[in-house]
Each structure stands twice: as structure tokens, then as C-alpha cells.
Write an enzyme that holds these catalytic residues in place. Sequence first.
Site, PDB file in Angstrom:
ATOM      1  N   GLY A  98      32.112  41.415  39.675  1.00  0.00           N
ATOM      2  CA  GLY A  98      32.922  41.169  40.489  1.00  0.00           C
ATOM      3  C   GLY A  98      32.862  42.202  41.351  1.00  0.00           C
ATOM      4  O   GLY A  98      34.406  42.864  41.932  1.00  0.00           O
TER       5      GLY A  98
ATOM      6  N   ASP B  33      39.214  42.903  43.837  1.00  0.00           N
ATOM      7  CA  ASP B  33      40.353  44.001  44.195  1.00  0.00           C
ATOM      8  C   ASP B  33      40.150  45.078  43.178  1.00  0.00           C
ATOM      9  O   ASP B  33      40.162  46.062  43.672  1.00  0.00           O
ATOM     10  CB  ASP B  33      41.601  43.061  43.948  1.00  0.00           C
ATOM     11  CG  ASP B  33      42.707  43.951  43.855  1.00  0.00           C
ATOM     12  OD1 ASP B  33      42.957  44.271  45.127  1.00  0.00           O
ATOM     13  OD2 ASP B  33      43.558  44.041  43.069  1.00  0.00           O
TER      14      ASP B  33
ATOM     15  N   HIS C 212      43.532  51.007  30.696  1.00  0.00           N
ATOM     16  CA  HIS C 212      43.628  52.206  31.427  1.00  0.00           C
ATOM     17  C   HIS C 212      44.746  53.369  31.115  1.00  0.00           C
ATOM     18  O   HIS C 212      44.467  54.499  31.542  1.00  0.00           O
ATOM     19  CB  HIS C 212      43.443  51.724  32.945  1.00  0.00           C
ATOM     20  CG  HIS C 212      44.804  51.482  33.532  1.00  0.00           C
ATOM     21  ND1 HIS C 212      45.402  50.419  33.508  1.00  0.00           N
ATOM     22  CD2 HIS C 212      45.750  52.237  34.497  1.00  0.00           C
ATOM     23  CE1 HIS C 212      46.489  50.358  34.404  1.00  0.00           C
ATOM     24  NE2 HIS C 212      46.739  51.369  34.814  1.00  0.00           N
TER      25      HIS C 212
ATOM     26  N   GLY D 259      43.596  56.144  29.474  1.00  0.00           N
ATOM     27  CA  GLY D 259      42.784  57.305  30.163  1.00  0.00           C
ATOM     28  C   GLY D 259      43.737  57.973  30.735  1.00  0.00           C
ATOM     29  O   GLY D 259      43.171  59.032  31.484  1.00  0.00           O
TER      30      GLY D 259
ATOM     31  N   HIS E 267      49.630  48.545  27.331  1.00  0.00           N
ATOM     32  CA  HIS E 267      49.611  49.930  27.851  1.00  0.00           C
ATOM     33  C   HIS E 267      50.861  50.643  26.985  1.00  0.00           C
ATOM     34  O   HIS E 267      50.629  51.539  26.594  1.00  0.00           O
ATOM     35  CB  HIS E 267      50.188  49.917  29.160  1.00  0.00           C
ATOM     36  CG  HIS E 267      49.251  49.424  30.242  1.00  0.00           C
ATOM     37  ND1 HIS E 267      47.984  49.273  29.898  1.00  0.00           N
ATOM     38  CD2 HIS E 267      49.529  48.901  31.219  1.00  0.00           C
ATOM     39  CE1 HIS E 267      47.184  48.486  30.885  1.00  0.00           C
ATOM     40  NE2 HIS E 267      48.341  48.105  31.958  1.00  0.00           N
TER      41      HIS E 267
ATOM     42  N   LYS F  54      59.769  45.570  36.626  1.00  0.00           N
ATOM     43  CA  LYS F  54      59.348  45.547  38.244  1.00  0.00           C
ATOM     44  C   LYS F  54      60.511  45.627  39.054  1.00  0.00           C
ATOM     45  O   LYS F  54      61.618  45.202  38.716  1.00  0.00           O
ATOM     46  CB  LYS F  54      58.368  44.372  38.351  1.00  0.00           C
ATOM     47  CG  LYS F  54      57.277  44.203  37.630  1.00  0.00           C
ATOM     48  CD  LYS F  54      56.107  44.134  38.461  1.00  0.00           C
ATOM     49  CE  LYS F  54      54.504  44.180  37.681  1.00  0.00           C
ATOM     50  NZ  LYS F  54      53.603  44.959  38.038  1.00  0.00           N
TER      51      LYS F  54
ATOM     52  N   LYS G 127      58.443  55.416  37.472  1.00  0.00           N
ATOM     53  CA  LYS G 127      58.242  56.358  36.676  1.00  0.00           C
ATOM     54  C   LYS G 127      57.952  55.694  35.234  1.00  0.00           C
ATOM     55  O   LYS G 127      58.392  54.644  34.802  1.00  0.00           O
ATOM     56  CB  LYS G 127      59.435  56.928  36.448  1.00  0.00           C
ATOM     57  CG  LYS G 127      59.594  58.253  35.765  1.00  0.00           C
ATOM     58  CD  LYS G 127      60.545  59.304  36.044  1.00  0.00           C
ATOM     59  CE  LYS G 127      61.971  58.853  35.434  1.00  0.00           C
ATOM     60  NZ  LYS G 127      63.006  59.935  36.039  1.00  0.00           N
TER      61      LYS G 127
ATOM     62  N   ARG H  57      56.752  63.076  30.569  1.00  0.00           N
ATOM     63  CA  ARG H  57      56.457  61.900  31.530  1.00  0.00           C
ATOM     64  C   ARG H  57      54.997  61.902  31.824  1.00  0.00           C
ATOM     65  O   ARG H  57      54.114  62.694  32.055  1.00  0.00           O
ATOM     66  CB  ARG H  57      57.334  62.855  32.981  1.00  0.00           C
ATOM     67  CG  ARG H  57      57.172  61.754  34.211  1.00  0.00           C
ATOM     68  CD  ARG H  57      58.319  62.129  35.107  1.00  0.00           C
ATOM     69  NE  ARG H  57      58.202  63.434  35.794  1.00  0.00           N
ATOM     70  CZ  ARG H  57      58.712  64.456  35.835  1.00  0.00           C
ATOM     71  NH1 ARG H  57      59.587  64.468  35.330  1.00  0.00           N
ATOM     72  NH2 ARG H  57      58.037  65.439  36.460  1.00  0.00           N
TER      73      ARG H  57
HETATM   74  N1  LIG Z   1      43.331  44.120  40.415  1.00  0.00           N
HETATM   75  C1  LIG Z   1      43.923  44.878  39.640  1.00  0.00           C
HETATM   76  O1  LIG Z   1      44.599  45.942  40.050  1.00  0.00           O
HETATM   77  C2  LIG Z   1      43.578  44.773  38.195  1.00  0.00           C
HETATM   78  C3  LIG Z   1      42.769  43.895  37.540  1.00  0.00           C
HETATM   79  N2  LIG Z   1      42.846  44.180  36.230  1.00  0.00           N
HETATM   80  C4  LIG Z   1      41.619  42.908  35.373  1.00  0.00           C
HETATM   81  O2  LIG Z   1      40.423  43.007  35.985  1.00  0.00           O
HETATM   82  C5  LIG Z   1      39.792  41.941  36.469  1.00  0.00           C
HETATM   83  C6  LIG Z   1      39.383  41.660  37.899  1.00  0.00           C
HETATM   84  O3  LIG Z   1      40.540  41.661  38.686  1.00  0.00           O
HETATM   85  P1  LIG Z   1      40.545  41.622  40.154  1.00  0.00           P
HETATM   86  O4  LIG Z   1      39.440  42.448  40.772  1.00  0.00           O
HETATM   87  O5  LIG Z   1      42.013  41.872  40.629  1.00  0.00           O
HETATM   88  O6  LIG Z   1      40.185  40.069  40.252  1.00  0.00           O
HETATM   89  P2  LIG Z   1      39.577  39.250  41.371  1.00  0.00           P
HETATM   90  O7  LIG Z   1      40.292  38.078  41.391  1.00  0.00           O
HETATM   91  O8  LIG Z   1      39.820  39.912  42.541  1.00  0.00           O
HETATM   92  O9  LIG Z   1      38.257  38.857  41.047  1.00  0.00           O
HETATM   93  C7  LIG Z   1      36.960  39.702  40.977  1.00  0.00           C
HETATM   94  C8  LIG Z   1      35.896  38.822  41.438  1.00  0.00           C
HETATM   95  O10 LIG Z   1      35.605  37.927  40.604  1.00  0.00           O
HETATM   96  C9  LIG Z   1      35.311  36.833  41.190  1.00  0.00           C
HETATM   97  N3  LIG Z   1      36.095  35.587  41.061  1.00  0.00           N
HETATM   98  C10 LIG Z   1      37.373  35.500  41.246  1.00  0.00           C
HETATM   99  N4  LIG Z   1      37.816  34.325  40.934  1.00  0.00           N
HETATM  100  C11 LIG Z   1      36.835  33.968  40.183  1.00  0.00           C
HETATM  101  C12 LIG Z   1      36.632  32.568  39.286  1.00  0.00           C
HETATM  102  N5  LIG Z   1      37.967  31.747  39.056  1.00  0.00           N
HETATM  103  N6  LIG Z   1      35.291  32.131  38.740  1.00  0.00           N
HETATM  104  C13 LIG Z   1      34.684  33.305  38.835  1.00  0.00           C
HETATM  105  N7  LIG Z   1      34.760  34.383  39.796  1.00  0.00           N
HETATM  106  C14 LIG Z   1      35.720  34.530  40.313  1.00  0.00           C
HETATM  107  C15 LIG Z   1      35.168  36.942  42.860  1.00  0.00           C
HETATM  108  O11 LIG Z   1      34.042  37.408  43.188  1.00  0.00           O
HETATM  109  P3  LIG Z   1      32.828  36.417  43.890  1.00  0.00           P
HETATM  110  O12 LIG Z   1      33.345  35.117  44.257  1.00  0.00           O
HETATM  111  O13 LIG Z   1      32.327  37.254  44.897  1.00  0.00           O
HETATM  112  O14 LIG Z   1      31.983  36.200  42.950  1.00  0.00           O
HETATM  113  C16 LIG Z   1      36.167  38.082  42.972  1.00  0.00           C
HETATM  114  O15 LIG Z   1      35.835  39.106  43.952  1.00  0.00           O
HETATM  115  C17 LIG Z   1      40.736  40.828  35.848  1.00  0.00           C
HETATM  116  O16 LIG Z   1      40.634  40.659  34.305  1.00  0.00           O
HETATM  117  C18 LIG Z   1      42.061  41.411  35.814  1.00  0.00           C
HETATM  118  O17 LIG Z   1      43.014  41.041  35.047  1.00  0.00           O
HETATM  119  C19 LIG Z   1      43.347  44.753  35.240  1.00  0.00           C
HETATM  120  C20 LIG Z   1      44.116  45.793  35.669  1.00  0.00           C
HETATM  121  C21 LIG Z   1      44.459  45.853  37.224  1.00  0.00           C
HETATM  122  O1  LIG Z   2      47.788  46.701  34.219  1.00  0.00           O
HETATM  123  C1  LIG Z   2      48.631  46.913  34.920  1.00  0.00           C
HETATM  124  O2  LIG Z   2      49.246  48.070  35.225  1.00  0.00           O
HETATM  125  C2  LIG Z   2      49.804  48.159  36.709  1.00  0.00           C
HETATM  126  C3  LIG Z   2      50.360  49.566  36.345  1.00  0.00           C
HETATM  127  O3  LIG Z   2      49.249  50.895  36.089  1.00  0.00           O
HETATM  128  P1  LIG Z   2      49.512  52.035  36.781  1.00  0.00           P
HETATM  129  O4  LIG Z   2      48.425  53.112  36.403  1.00  0.00           O
HETATM  130  O5  LIG Z   2      49.836  51.847  38.425  1.00  0.00           O
HETATM  131  O6  LIG Z   2      50.797  52.643  36.133  1.00  0.00           O
HETATM  132  C4  LIG Z   2      50.713  47.308  36.904  1.00  0.00           C
HETATM  133  O7  LIG Z   2      51.284  47.625  38.174  1.00  0.00           O
HETATM  134  C5  LIG Z   2      50.182  45.818  36.846  1.00  0.00           C
HETATM  135  O8  LIG Z   2      51.074  44.803  37.033  1.00  0.00           O
HETATM  136  C6  LIG Z   2      49.355  45.736  35.477  1.00  0.00           C
HETATM  137  O9  LIG Z   2      48.707  44.519  35.603  1.00  0.00           O
END
Ligand SMILES: NC(=O)C1=CN([C@@H]2O[C@H](COP(=O)(O)OP(=O)(O)OC[C@H]3O[C@@H](n4cnc5c(N)ncnc54)[C@H](OP(=O)(O)O)[C@@H]3O)[C@@H](O)[C@H]2O)C=CC1
Ligand SMILES: O=C1O[C@H](COP(=O)(O)O)[C@@H](O)[C@H](O)[C@H]1O
Length: 503
Positions: free
Chosen positions: A16, A20, A184, A187, A246, A340, A346, A372
Amino acid sequence: MSVDAFGDHTSIVVFGASGDLAKKKTFPALFGLYREGQLPANVNIIGYARSKLSTEEIRERIVDNLKLKNDKAKAKVDGFLKLISYVSGPYDQPEGFQKLNEAMNEYESKNQVSKPERLFYLALPPSVFTTVGSNIKTYAYPPKEGRLRIIVEKPFGHDLESSRKLQEDLAPLFTEEELYRIDHYLGKEMVKNLLVLRFGNEFLNAAWNNKHISSIQISFKEAFGTEGRGGYFDEIGIIRDVMQNHILQVLTLLTMERPTSFDPEAIRDEKVKVLKAFSELSKDDVLLGQYTKSEDGSKPGYLDDETVKNDSKCVTYAAIGVQIHNERWDGVPIVLRAGKALDESKVEIRIQFKPVAKGMFKEIQRNELVIRIQPDEAVYMKINSKIPGISTETSLTDLDLTYSKRYSEDFWIPEAYEALIRDCYLGNHSNFVRDDELDVSWALFTPLLNYIESDDFPKPEGYAYGSKGPKGLRQFLEKHNYAFSQEGSYQWPLTTPNIKGKI
Ligand SMILES: NC(=O)C1=CN([C@@H]2O[C@H](COP(=O)(O)OP(=O)(O)OC[C@H]3O[C@@H](n4cnc5c(N)ncnc54)[C@H](OP(=O)(O)O)[C@@H]3O)[C@@H](O)[C@H]2O)C=CC1
Ligand SMILES: O=C1O[C@H](COP(=O)(O)O)[C@@H](O)[C@H](O)[C@H]1O
């Protein structure tokens, strides 16, 4: 501690890599570790995704998201980028995994690695966890003498049933030893400090029970709404998003019994034990809300987000009463709250102690320990002290350990993802979620979630974007034993002689 570090020639694969999380957290965390000399200089980092990107393109994307605050960081960028390559391929077909395997084999043979060590990070939507896991197992698993570790992102399921299904699907592929389920919050620096604060200080340890503590609160506040992520959030809600994982993790560390050591299994055994003593969450002991437009109309309400259903009952604020029925905690009300679009961002823990006997005091307030977690880590204890000078009266003040005032900037406090990737690399499971822990936590929240998502559930109470939350919050906290300090009796950060109008 039973840990078993990977060696100098590890391959780290980020699945991935185009997404994001990889962009915002995983690659920056790898960079942070590299910058601080915590990754072996010649580690092999490979990004993997379906997007057709060249190695140059993935490096450009990564560099755009690195925080290059000082010369030390800037000086390390090129060296870090050189460690990274990219493989494009599907998640459900062998070809990409075979290519990936060849790339790792090549690195391992070039470096004469006798025991290949491979760390896979699944920064992917959960819908593809099992498919990717299965292809790793078949096509990219290290040879017999080597080792594998795999980090899986949340969410681990949507409820008890789906979490068990995910476990069942992953279990034949990877051992519990190989799996690292990331949360996370485990951590975060202050969360990692909880065991030391509790068990390393006799005065806290001695008072850490229902004889002395009258209430516990853990609150998670974010000053922003779903801001375009509504489509994702609408299926999840605040309870799944941050509470079942969390905030519950924080509560578990706060309430578990003393582990025999810092050994990961000793810690996780205690976490599971206390979770089993939690009573079922009652639908009558909750305060639920959904944010509406800000009072001045400048910030949108949840339903204004075009990516959510017009009549969505999704909960963006929840306060939930929790009870633990064991000898230590029976009778102590605990409130978990998260929301939210509130007035501030905080995350903190408040432990309020029972009142002291009045007798000699006309007025005396309660001790409160505040931990905190973010922003600006701090631990402070509200204590009663004589007002300085000719007054003989008491006022509420603090013993204060605010990190930014006490520890110089020279300390490197790792970001949560940095700390956890490092732990995985070192083979330390303490700050990752074990299978049985996950199961108990879903068992705890699923009945409440089922109720909230049923037709019987009334629309959650509205609260304005930028406010403190639903109107009934103060009353809810008071009902759970939280005593607000008398108005005007506490000044922060500087106390002036006119406190309580007295000198
Ligand atoms: N974003 C965040 O801040 C956070 C995310 N997470 C978790 O981390 C994981 C990844 O999140 P995030 O990076 O936001 O996700 P994305 O939606 O950005 O997906 C990551 C990558 O996976 C591939 N992808 C997206 N959708 C699909 C699909 N339906 N089937 C197959 N591949 C797909 C794409 O890459 P490509 O098409 O190039 O293969 C994409 O760039 C998730 O489980 C999310 O819940 C947890 C905490 C915070
Ligand atoms: O897992 C998640 O956490 C963030 C909050 O993380 P933080 O490290 O910024 O406190 C939250 O915004 C997001 O909605 C949730 O998916």
C-alpha cells in the site's frame, strides 16, 4: 525481556506504498528511525502497490512528506531514499509477489545473508489483508532458515464476528509470534510511560485502588471533524475509530495488575485478565452525539459532508460508563469519552481521588492526577497547599512534570509509528495487540455497537462544531463521581494572590 532482534540485513516491505498511511506515517517513521541511526544503514526498503510508479516517483512522493526540520534531517534524506525501491503489482495475483521475492533474494544474495529476515507492513485496506497475507506466505516467505514479521494495521474487524473471521483467516498463514497488530496509541511516549508511573512510584501504587480513587476518565478530543473522510467514518463511528482500540488500550494499561516483568507476554496476560473483569457496557450509561454546524456557521456539520448519508445516525461523540468488577476497581466509575469537532485537540487521563476528611479544613478539594498524552506530554498532580504568605487557607495547585519544561529538546521522543516499527524490528510484542486481547475487546463493545446501529437507536444528540460536546456532558461526568473544582479556585499556569478572592 524475551526479544529477538532482526539483524543488519533486513528487508522491509511496505504494502500500500502509494496510499495515505504509507505517505503520512510509515515512510516518515522509517525515515525518523534511519535519521536517528536506529535502522541498519543498509536495510532494504521496498514499496509495493498496484499503482504504476517508478522508483524515482515513489521516492519523490516520500520526500514530499518528510519533516526536514533541521540540518541533521536534511543531511540524511539522500541516504534514506537510496535504500528504497518500488515494485508494482496486484494484490491477488502471484506475479507481483514473485517479483518482490526476486528483489529480496537479490539483496540477500548480494549481501551474503544466510538467514533472510523480512518485515512486511500492510498499509492496506482490511479487505485485502488475507489475500496479501496468503500471497506473501506462498511467494515471498523467507526460506526455511529465515524469519518473517508482519505488521497489520487496524481495523482488525468491524465487530466480534468479523474480527474472529479475520483471525481465522490469518491464523493458518502466520503464527502469533509473526503477527504484529498495530495500535499506534501503544507507541505514544506517555502511554509507554504508564507502567513506569504506576508501578515505579510507591505513592501512586499504594493509592491505585477503589479505597482512594473516586473516578477515572480518559478523554480523546479532536478539534476537527471528518473533513472529507466522512464516507469512511460513516461506516465506523467514533467508538470503533478510537475507543474499542486506542482508548481501551490506555484504560487496560491503567487498570491491569502488576506484571511480573516487562516481558511482552507478562504484560499482555495482565491486560487480558483485567479486560475479562469489565462488565458489559450498558446502553443506558452512554452519552452519544453528532456534531452540527459551528455556532458562527463557519464550520460544517457532520451531515453537510457530501460523502455521508443525509439521515446518518453516525456517532461522532461518545461518553461511555465502564465498570470493572474486581477487588481493585469495584465501585470506581470510569468514563471513556471521545469526540470529533470539539473545542480543542487533547488526549488525557484524569484520576480523581476521594475527598480527605474535612475536620480541620473548612474547604478542601480533591487530589487529581492528570496524565496528558498529547499535545505536550505532561503529568501533573493537583494538590492542596497553603496559600503563600499570611493566609492560612488552602488552595488547589500542582506538582507538575510538563515534558517541554523539564526535558531538553535534545531528547529524541519517537513518534508512535517510529517506536512501533522499531519494536517490531527488535521483536518486542509488548506494544502490539494479542489475539485474545482483541477478542475480549470486541466482545465488550459489540453488543453496544449493535444497539447503536439498530433501528431502535434514537438520533444522537447534536452538538455544535467547536463546542465541548453534547449538553449533558457535565451532568454525565458528575453522575460518574467527577467533582469539578470550585469556580475561581484554581489558576493555571500562574496563581495570583486573588485566588478565591483571598490574600
Ligand atoms: N490513513 C491513516 O491515517 C490511517 C490508516 N489506518 C489504516 O491503514 C490502512 C491503510 O490506510 P490508508 O493508507 O489510509 O488507505 P488507502 O485507502 O490510502 O489505501 C492504501 C493503498 O491500498 C490500495 N487500495 C486502496 N483501496 C483498495 C482496495 N479496495 N483494494 C485493493 N487495494 C486498495 C491503494 O494502492 P494501489 O491502488 O496503488 O495498490 C492505496 O494506495 C487501513 O487499514 C487503514 O484503516 C490506520 C490509522 C490511520
Ligand atoms: O486511528 C485513528 O487515530 C487518529 C488519531 O490519532 P492521533 O495519533 O492523531 O491522536 C484519528 O484521527 C483517526 O480518526 C483514527 O482512525
